[in-house]
Design a protein around this motif. Structure first.
Motif, PDB file in Angstrom:
ATOM      1  N   ILE A  73      67.540  56.575  60.079  1.00  9.78           N
ATOM      2  CA  ILE A  73      67.976  55.690  58.999  1.00  9.78           C
ATOM      3  C   ILE A  73      67.314  54.331  59.188  1.00  9.78           C
ATOM      4  CG2 ILE A  73      69.950  54.615  57.848  1.00  9.78           C
ATOM      5  CD1 ILE A  73      71.719  56.813  59.078  1.00  9.78           C
ATOM      6  N   LEU A  74      66.799  53.778  58.110  1.00  3.92           N
ATOM      7  CA  LEU A  74      66.236  52.431  58.133  1.00  3.92           C
ATOM      8  C   LEU A  74      67.069  51.521  57.242  1.00  3.92           C
ATOM      9  CD1 LEU A  74      63.894  50.581  59.094  1.00  3.92           C
ATOM     10  CD2 LEU A  74      62.745  51.129  56.930  1.00  3.92           C
ATOM     11  N   PHE A  75      67.641  50.494  57.838  1.00  7.90           N
ATOM     12  CA  PHE A  75      68.344  49.458  57.087  1.00  7.90           C
ATOM     13  C   PHE A  75      67.327  48.404  56.651  1.00  7.90           C
ATOM     14  CE2 PHE A  75      72.018  51.465  58.510  1.00  7.90           C
ATOM     15  CZ  PHE A  75      73.180  50.815  58.124  1.00  7.90           C
ATOM     16  N   VAL A  76      67.364  48.027  55.378  1.00  5.76           N
ATOM     17  CA  VAL A  76      66.472  46.991  54.855  1.00  5.76           C
ATOM     18  C   VAL A  76      67.335  45.939  54.163  1.00  5.76           C
ATOM     19  CG1 VAL A  76      64.415  46.503  53.516  1.00  5.76           C
ATOM     20  CG2 VAL A  76      64.765  48.806  54.432  1.00  5.76           C
ATOM     21  N   ALA A  77      67.207  44.702  54.589  1.00  5.47           N
ATOM     22  CA  ALA A  77      68.094  43.661  54.058  1.00  5.47           C
ATOM     23  C   ALA A  77      67.417  42.302  54.106  1.00  5.47           C
ATOM     24  CB  ALA A  77      69.401  43.622  54.848  1.00  5.47           C
ATOM     25  N   GLY A  78      67.986  41.368  53.347  1.00  5.64           N
ATOM     26  CA  GLY A  78      67.485  39.999  53.324  1.00  5.64           C
ATOM     27  C   GLY A  78      67.998  39.158  54.470  1.00  5.64           C
ATOM     28  N   GLU A  79      68.981  39.665  55.207  1.00  2.64           N
ATOM     29  CA  GLU A  79      69.515  38.946  56.365  1.00  2.64           C
ATOM     30  C   GLU A  79      70.300  39.914  57.228  1.00  2.64           C
ATOM     31  OE1 GLU A  79      73.504  36.784  55.188  1.00  2.64           O
ATOM     32  OE2 GLU A  79      72.031  36.488  53.578  1.00  2.64           O
ATOM     33  N   GLY A  80      70.499  39.557  58.484  1.00  4.18           N
ATOM     34  CA  GLY A  80      71.267  40.424  59.361  1.00  4.18           C
ATOM     35  C   GLY A  80      71.441  39.812  60.733  1.00  4.18           C
ATOM     36  N   TYR A 115      73.038  58.929  65.219  1.00  2.62           N
ATOM     37  CA  TYR A 115      71.901  58.674  64.348  1.00  2.62           C
ATOM     38  C   TYR A 115      70.912  57.733  65.029  1.00  2.62           C
ATOM     39  CZ  TYR A 115      74.691  60.690  60.574  1.00  2.62           C
ATOM     40  OH  TYR A 115      75.431  61.534  59.802  1.00  2.62           O
ATOM     41  N   GLU A 116      69.652  57.845  64.649  1.00  2.00           N
ATOM     42  CA  GLU A 116      68.664  56.849  65.042  1.00  2.00           C
ATOM     43  C   GLU A 116      68.568  55.838  63.911  1.00  2.00           C
ATOM     44  OE1 GLU A 116      63.861  56.301  65.840  1.00  2.00           O
ATOM     45  OE2 GLU A 116      64.736  58.314  65.903  1.00  2.00           O
ATOM     46  N   VAL A 117      68.807  54.575  64.215  1.00  2.00           N
ATOM     47  CA  VAL A 117      68.866  53.545  63.182  1.00  2.00           C
ATOM     48  C   VAL A 117      67.988  52.365  63.576  1.00  2.00           C
ATOM     49  CG1 VAL A 117      70.360  52.083  61.776  1.00  2.00           C
ATOM     50  CG2 VAL A 117      71.264  54.221  62.727  1.00  2.00           C
ATOM     51  N   ASN A 118      67.145  51.937  62.651  1.00  2.00           N
ATOM     52  CA  ASN A 118      66.356  50.726  62.819  1.00  2.00           C
ATOM     53  C   ASN A 118      66.617  49.797  61.640  1.00  2.00           C
ATOM     54  OD1 ASN A 118      65.204  51.669  65.221  1.00  2.00           O
ATOM     55  ND2 ASN A 118      63.573  52.733  64.112  1.00  2.00           N
ATOM     56  N   VAL A 119      66.209  48.553  61.785  1.00  2.00           N
ATOM     57  CA  VAL A 119      66.485  47.518  60.786  1.00  2.00           C
ATOM     58  C   VAL A 119      65.212  46.737  60.530  1.00  2.00           C
ATOM     59  CG1 VAL A 119      67.871  45.469  60.246  1.00  2.00           C
ATOM     60  CG2 VAL A 119      68.877  47.315  61.620  1.00  2.00           C
ATOM     61  N   VAL A 120      64.977  46.357  59.277  1.00  2.00           N
ATOM     62  CA  VAL A 120      63.831  45.501  58.966  1.00  2.00           C
ATOM     63  C   VAL A 120      64.307  44.303  58.152  1.00  2.00           C
ATOM     64  CG1 VAL A 120      63.201  46.905  56.958  1.00  2.00           C
ATOM     65  CG2 VAL A 120      61.506  45.383  57.961  1.00  2.00           C
TER      66      VAL A 120
END
Length: 367
Positions: A4-11, A36-41
């Protein structure tokens, strides 16, 4: 293992202006714990550079050429607790003093959306699910299903989840962005899928082109279908009603445990609450308030917008400060509210403090 890839304007733990950052900071960890394998951008903002860049690794570079955008892109990363955080660099778009509210926000987040998808293609790093958040990333599902699926069939296998954190901010811009920065054909405007009144809406795109749409509570999921709370988006949401889910935001009990919080000078728990008063007095001293153990200290950590009722506090500031209390407000937002709170701080020295900006340390101490 699903990726899963989280994509957001802030975090968090890198940048925050509102509750969106809390979710992006805590939900990936919860998903990792259940397998789950989770990354964030995130965008590489100025404040992230100032505080964190020396630790980051340069993952790679590529050129983004789409519509009228022709930019070199550098991607940085850092891994924390089994989550890799990626950061998209663009000096002109992201190295500013504030996150949002700029006249070119449509262009900024068109670039960000394209850069995220292009990053996956260039590095051959694909995901099963992309979880996009709020208007800033609302264009990612349609871009992935059109422009990028023609580059690689791997994009066609991605499922999209779109979360609405704040329906009032919809990313409504001129339809000219379709050709100038998004690279999408105009028929998406003509057929009504992206059209929102006289322009286009990034949020509408996220709602219509994602497999599932979520929001921050079951109650809110029902409210936003109504005329009263739908912010003119209720008809769009009703068309996806069967794919709309309310999932309650929760508190991160590890991050916000006063018994173990490293940001608190005096830990405490239910068996020994003495540290709570000591923390209050330490905060009073740190912020320049009169150190007074018996005075009620009222704290507010919030984005400064009409939606949060900040205007109600400002309008009644004289009455509020007529009470025997101290007030601390931490946050950023609309310029007029920031100015009014600065003026209040000057008027009520050592009794009221406005901390403009975001500090995780001060926020924890206020909580």
């Amino acid at each position: 293992m699903k990726r899963i890839l989280f994509v957001a304007g802030e975090g968090l733990p890198y940048i925050k202006s509102g509750g969106l950052a809390d979710v992006v900071g805590s939900l990936p960890s919860a998903l990792v714990k259940i397998g789950y394998e989770v990354n964030v951008v995130l965008p590489l903002y100025k404040s992230i550079i100032e505080k964190h860049l020396p630790r980051f690794k340069l993952v790679g570079t590529f050129n983004l050429d789409v519509a009228q955008m022709h930019y070199p892109v550098r991607v940085f990363s850092e891994t924390k607790e089994d989550i890799t955080y990626f950061f998209i660099e663009h000096q002109g778009f992201f190295e500013r003093d504030t996150l949002y509210g700029h006249g070119d926000d449509g262009e900024r987040f068109a670039f960000f959306s394209h850069a995220v998808l292009r990053m996956m293609y260039e590095f051959n790093d694909f995901y099963d699910i992309i979880h996009a958040h709020d208007w800033h990333t609302g264009m990612i599902p349609i871009l992935g299903k059109t422009i990028y699926s023609s580059l690689s069939k791997k994009f066609s296998r991605i499922k999209y989840v779109y979360t609405i954190h704040n329906l009032a901010f919809q990313g409504n811009f001129s339809a000219e962005l379709l050709s100038s920065h998004l690279g999408l054909p105009y028929y998406f405007y003509e057929n009504g899928e992206l059209q929102f009144y006289n322009g286009i809406s990034y949020m509408k795109a996220g709602i219509l082109f994602s497999e599932k749409v979520t929001t921050v509570s079951n109650t809110y999921a029902h409210e936003i279908l109504t005329e009263a709370y739908g912010e003119n988006m209720q008809h769009v949401l009703r068309s996806r009603e069967h794919d709309l889910w309310g999932i309650v935001n929760g508190i991160d009990m590890n991050e916000n445990n006063p018994a173990t919080d490293p940001l608190l000078p005096y830990p405490y728990d239910l068996n020994d609450m003495s540290g709570k008063l000591k923390n209050k007095m330490a905060l009073q001293e740190q912020l320049g308030l009169r150190v007074a153990p018996d005075v009620c200290l009222v704290g507010m950590v919030s984005r400064l917008s009409w939606q949060k009722g900040v205007n109600l506090i400002i309008d009644k500031m004289r009455d509020i400060m007529g009470l025997d209390i101290q007030l601390v407000v931490l946050g950023t937002g609309e310029a007029q509210y920031e100015y009014d709170l600065h003026q209040s701080e000057l008027a009520y020295r050592r009794r009221m403090v406005f901390y403009g900006g975001y500090s995780n340390e001060i926020a924890h101490k206020i909580y």
